[in-house]
Write a protein that holds these residues in place. Structure first.
Motif, PDB file in Angstrom:
ATOM      1  N   LEU A  62       0.828  -1.208   0.000  1.00 53.59           N
ATOM      2  CA  LEU A  62       0.000   0.000   0.000  1.00 53.59           C
ATOM      3  C   LEU A  62       0.864   1.260   0.000  1.00 53.59           C
ATOM      4  N   SER A  63       1.980   1.214   0.726  1.00 51.44           N
ATOM      5  CA  SER A  63       2.843   2.395   0.791  1.00 51.44           C
ATOM      6  C   SER A  63       3.499   2.698  -0.546  1.00 51.44           C
ATOM      7  N   LEU A  64       3.595   1.680  -1.409  1.00 50.68           N
ATOM      8  CA  LEU A  64       4.186   1.866  -2.730  1.00 50.68           C
ATOM      9  C   LEU A  64       3.140   2.246  -3.784  1.00 50.68           C
ATOM     10  N   GLY A  65       1.917   2.469  -3.348  1.00 51.29           N
ATOM     11  CA  GLY A  65       0.907   2.956  -4.266  1.00 51.29           C
ATOM     12  C   GLY A  65      -0.128   1.957  -4.669  1.00 51.29           C
ATOM     13  N   GLY A  66      -0.025   0.713  -4.202  1.00 47.03           N
ATOM     14  CA  GLY A  66      -1.043  -0.278  -4.537  1.00 47.03           C
ATOM     15  C   GLY A  66      -2.345   0.010  -3.809  1.00 47.03           C
ATOM     16  N   ASN A  67      -3.453  -0.392  -4.416  1.00 50.37           N
ATOM     17  CA  ASN A  67      -4.748  -0.169  -3.781  1.00 50.37           C
ATOM     18  C   ASN A  67      -5.564  -1.454  -3.635  1.00 50.37           C
ATOM     19  N   GLY A  68      -4.914  -2.591  -3.760  1.00 53.60           N
ATOM     20  CA  GLY A  68      -5.611  -3.860  -3.610  1.00 53.60           C
ATOM     21  C   GLY A  68      -5.986  -4.502  -4.924  1.00 53.60           C
ATOM     22  N   THR A  69      -6.109  -3.713  -5.980  1.00 48.07           N
ATOM     23  CA  THR A  69      -6.456  -4.267  -7.302  1.00 48.07           C
ATOM     24  C   THR A  69      -5.407  -3.923  -8.358  1.00 48.07           C
ATOM     25  N   LEU A  70      -4.787  -2.737  -8.211  1.00 53.00           N
ATOM     26  CA  LEU A  70      -3.780  -2.313  -9.172  1.00 53.00           C
ATOM     27  C   LEU A  70      -2.385  -2.606  -8.641  1.00 53.00           C
ATOM     28  N   PRO A  71      -1.404  -2.751  -9.533  1.00 49.64           N
ATOM     29  CA  PRO A  71      -0.036  -2.972  -9.061  1.00 49.64           C
ATOM     30  C   PRO A  71       0.530  -1.730  -8.387  1.00 49.64           C
ATOM     31  N   ALA A  72       1.592  -1.953  -7.600  1.00 46.09           N
ATOM     32  CA  ALA A  72       2.250  -0.834  -6.938  1.00 46.09           C
ATOM     33  C   ALA A  72       2.764   0.163  -7.974  1.00 46.09           C
ATOM     34  N   LEU A  73       2.723   1.452  -7.622  1.00 46.40           N
ATOM     35  CA  LEU A  73       3.031   2.497  -8.587  1.00 46.40           C
ATOM     36  C   LEU A  73       4.420   3.091  -8.419  1.00 46.40           C
ATOM     37  N   GLY A  74       5.045   2.931  -7.246  1.00 46.85           N
ATOM     38  CA  GLY A  74       6.373   3.501  -7.056  1.00 46.85           C
ATOM     39  C   GLY A  74       6.556   4.130  -5.694  1.00 46.85           C
ATOM     40  N   LEU A  75       7.467   5.093  -5.628  1.00 45.39           N
ATOM     41  CA  LEU A  75       7.866   5.695  -4.354  1.00 45.39           C
ATOM     42  C   LEU A  75       7.236   7.063  -4.139  1.00 45.39           C
ATOM     43  N   GLY A  76       6.077   7.296  -4.744  1.00 44.95           N
ATOM     44  CA  GLY A  76       5.446   8.608  -4.631  1.00 44.95           C
ATOM     45  C   GLY A  76       5.110   8.992  -3.204  1.00 44.95           C
ATOM     46  N   HIS A  77       4.618   8.043  -2.413  1.00 47.85           N
ATOM     47  CA  HIS A  77       4.273   8.350  -1.023  1.00 47.85           C
ATOM     48  C   HIS A  77       5.508   8.719  -0.211  1.00 47.85           C
ATOM     49  N   TYR A  78       6.616   8.077  -0.483  1.00 49.17           N
ATOM     50  CA  TYR A  78       7.836   8.374   0.258  1.00 49.17           C
ATOM     51  C   TYR A  78       8.427   9.714  -0.167  1.00 49.17           C
ATOM     52  N   SER A  79       8.283  10.060  -1.434  1.00 46.39           N
ATOM     53  CA  SER A  79       8.691  11.397  -1.872  1.00 46.39           C
ATOM     54  C   SER A  79       7.846  12.466  -1.192  1.00 46.39           C
ATOM     55  N   ARG A  80       6.576  12.177  -1.018  1.00 47.93           N
ATOM     56  CA  ARG A  80       5.677  13.098  -0.322  1.00 47.93           C
ATOM     57  C   ARG A  80       6.073  13.243   1.143  1.00 47.93           C
ATOM     58  N   LEU A  81       6.533  12.157   1.753  1.00 50.30           N
ATOM     59  CA  LEU A  81       6.984  12.219   3.150  1.00 50.30           C
ATOM     60  C   LEU A  81       8.124  13.211   3.325  1.00 50.30           C
ATOM     61  N   VAL A  82       9.086  13.143   2.425  1.00 47.92           N
ATOM     62  CA  VAL A  82      10.276  13.979   2.542  1.00 47.92           C
ATOM     63  C   VAL A  82       9.909  15.461   2.502  1.00 47.92           C
ATOM     64  N   ALA A  83       8.887  15.807   1.726  1.00 48.84           N
ATOM     65  CA  ALA A  83       8.497  17.209   1.567  1.00 48.84           C
ATOM     66  C   ALA A  83       7.369  17.627   2.503  1.00 48.84           C
ATOM     67  N   ASP A  84       6.942  16.749   3.403  1.00 44.91           N
ATOM     68  CA  ASP A  84       5.782  17.031   4.264  1.00 44.91           C
ATOM     69  C   ASP A  84       6.239  17.542   5.626  1.00 44.91           C
ATOM     70  N   PRO A  85       6.001  18.832   5.953  1.00 48.93           N
ATOM     71  CA  PRO A  85       6.395  19.352   7.275  1.00 48.93           C
ATOM     72  C   PRO A  85       5.692  18.622   8.425  1.00 48.93           C
ATOM     73  N   ALA A  86       4.456  18.155   8.194  1.00 50.29           N
ATOM     74  CA  ALA A  86       3.727  17.443   9.252  1.00 50.29           C
ATOM     75  C   ALA A  86       4.435  16.141   9.621  1.00 50.29           C
TER      76      ALA A  86
END
Length: 288
Positions: free
Chosen positions: A38-62
């Motif tokens: 799920l952290s790699l972008g999968g939603n249970g039906t589609l394949p994982a999409l990549g490291l987008g969530h982790y890139s978002r983490l790096v830029a997220d002040p929260a």
């Protein structure tokens, strides 16, 4: 009955451990693997999409704010619990007359469910009707916003956890104290060691493995600290007590951003693993 061959014994052993292996796969490995998916972008039906969530983490002040709160809470609470737990264990070990009674009495805090501890904290620390501010008022001191202060609420939460878990650390350290070899103390006393010198140069080094064992057990709980925070402050005021666990819960259940919440939890899991490995390796170095 003919004796079993080594091959038959090995086969029986494999069948006996099979339920444990299946349970481990079902309860640990599969959820962890699915969270990574799920952290790699999968939603249970589609394949994982990549490291987008982790890139978002790096830029997220929260995220960085929650990481800072998590590490500060971890460091403050762990140091307090190790220091106070060691002091309590030394007192119990010294005064043998009350050791049995007090040892039984101090079990109660960490035997309480976190919900109960949180509710006790809310009642005692209530700004208007709580016992804490009543004591301050009796001493002529101003009222204090214990859980509503952006500056002090994190320390208050750390103190609540310290109240609950210091006795647990004390019992571990007390067991370590009672296992220390008497001949070492006899030799140290012959050499003239006494008081603080005896503690710093003999007792504390010998307690190293015990203290690090307690640190491993408490670090796992402190880094994933959730229940008492959620009951008392829900991460507030503002983001003052929002840890990575609280942030992931809000992202996953309040905003339904499950993939991003999973990436936060994977980072937290790596931090917990790193902490355990660090203390475990340190324990090997101080073992005697």
């Amino acid at each position: 009955m003919p004796p079993r061959s080594p091959g038959q014994s090995a086969m029986s052993a494999r069948w006996m451990i099979l339920p444990a292996v299946v349970l481990t796969l079902a309860m640990v490995i599969f959820p962890l693997g699915f969270a990574i998916y799920l952290s790699l972008g999968g939603n249970g039906t589609l394949p994982a999409l990549g490291l987008g969530h982790y890139s978002r983490l790096v830029a997220d002040p929260a995220f960085w704010s929650a990481l800072r709160v998590t590490l500060v809470l971890f460091a403050v609470a762990l140091v307090l619990q190790l220091v106070l737990g060691t002091a309590l264990a030394l007192a119990l070990n010294r005064y043998n007359v009350v050791r049995g009674l007090v040892r039984t009495a101090i079990l109660s805090p960490f035997m309480l469910p976190p919900v109960v501890v949180g509710m006790i904290a809310i009642v005692v620390l209530d700004p208007g009707l709580g016992a804490a501010n009543w004591i301050l008022e009796s001493l002529g001191l101003p009222h204090f916003l214990w859980l509503a202060s952006p500056r002090w609420s994190l320390l208050v939460v750390a103190l609540i956890d310290t109240w609950q878990w210091t006795p647990f650390v004390a019992l571990i350290v007390l067991g370590g104290l009672q296992a220390l070899p008497a001949r070492v103390y006899e030799a140290a006393e012959i050499d003239g060691a006494k008081g603080w010198s005896l503690f710093w140069h003999v007792t504390l080094p010998l307690l190293g493995p015990t203290l690090l064992t307690a640190a491993v057990l408490r670090s796992v709980d402190l880094l994933r600290f959730f229940d008492i925070i959620y009951i008392t402050t829900q991460g507030g005021p503002g983001n003052a007590t929002t840890t990575l666990n609280i942030q992931a819960y809000k992202l996953g259940f309040d905003f339904m951003d499950v993939g991003y919440a999973s990436s936060v939890m994977i980072v937290l899991a790596l931090i917990v693993l790193g902490s355990v490995l660090f203390f475990a390796s340190l324990r090997k170095k101080v073992s005697w």
